[in-house]
Motif scaffolding. Structure first.
Motif: not given
Length: 153
Positions: A122-137
Motif C-alpha cells: 500500500h502507498d502512504p494513502d492506502g492505495t493498493r499497489l502491485e509490482i509483478f513479473a510475468a514469470d519466475g514465481a
C-alpha cells in the motif's frame, strides 16, 4: 481503433508525502508539478521515466480528504510490471525500509501454479499497489486458492 492506458491518476491527501514515496522509493521521475488557485491546496505532479518518452505514467492529485477506501467504487489496485522476480524483491527491500505495509509476506504467485507473481503493498494513502513479473514465481505460494491473488488484497 485500440485504446491504450495513457496514465493513472491517483488522489492523494499529501502531495509531498506521496511524491517522496513514488519518486524516492518506486523511482519515478517528476515530469512536472503545478497547483490550482491562490491557496495552493490543489496541487499535482506528473510522474514517469525521465529517460523515456516524457509521457506521464502516474499523476498524483492532492485533493483527497481521506485515505483510500477499498469499499468504494473506483481504482481497485495499480499493477506495475518489472522484468524479473528478483527486481520485485529489490523493490520489496526498499519498501520495507520505508515502512510500507504489505498484503502478503514476500513474493507470491498470482494463482496456484502460475509463473507470474510479485509483491502487494500500500502507498502512504492506502492505495493498493502491485509490482509483478510475468514469470519466475512458479515456486512462490498462492495466498488464494480459488481467486487471483490481486483480487482481494
Amino acid at each position: 481503433m485500440t485504446l491504450r492506458t495513457g496514465h493513472i491518476g491517483l488522489n492523494v491527501t499529501d502531495l509531498d508525502r506521496s511524491l517522496a514515496f513514488y519518486r524516492d522509493v518506486l523511482g519515478f521521475g517528476v515530469l512536472g508539478e503545478g497547483k490550482e488557485g491562490d491557496d495552493g491546496e490543489r496541487r499535482y505532479a506528473f510522474l514517469g521515466s525521465l529517460s523515456g518518452d516524457g509521457r506521464p505514467v502516474v499523476t498524483l492529485w492532492q485533493q483527497a480528504r481521506g485515505a483510500y477506501d477499498a469499499g468504494l467504487a473506483g481504482l481497485h489496485h495499480l499493477a506495475l510490471e518489472v522484468d524479473s522476480v528478483e527486481q520485485a524483491r529489490e523493490y520489496e527491500a526498499a519498501l520495507l525500509a520505508c515502512g510500507a505495509t504489505f498484503a502478503y509476506e514476500g513474493v507470491v504467485a498470482h494463482r496456484e501454479g502460475a509463473a507470474s507473481g510479485g509483491i502487494f503493498f500500500h502507498d502512504p494513502d492506502g492505495t493498493r499497489l502491485e509490482i509483478f513479473a510475468a514469470d519466475g514465481a512458479e515456486e512462490a505460494p498462492a495466498p488464494n486458492a480459488s481467486a487471483p491473488t490481486c483480487g482481494f488484497f
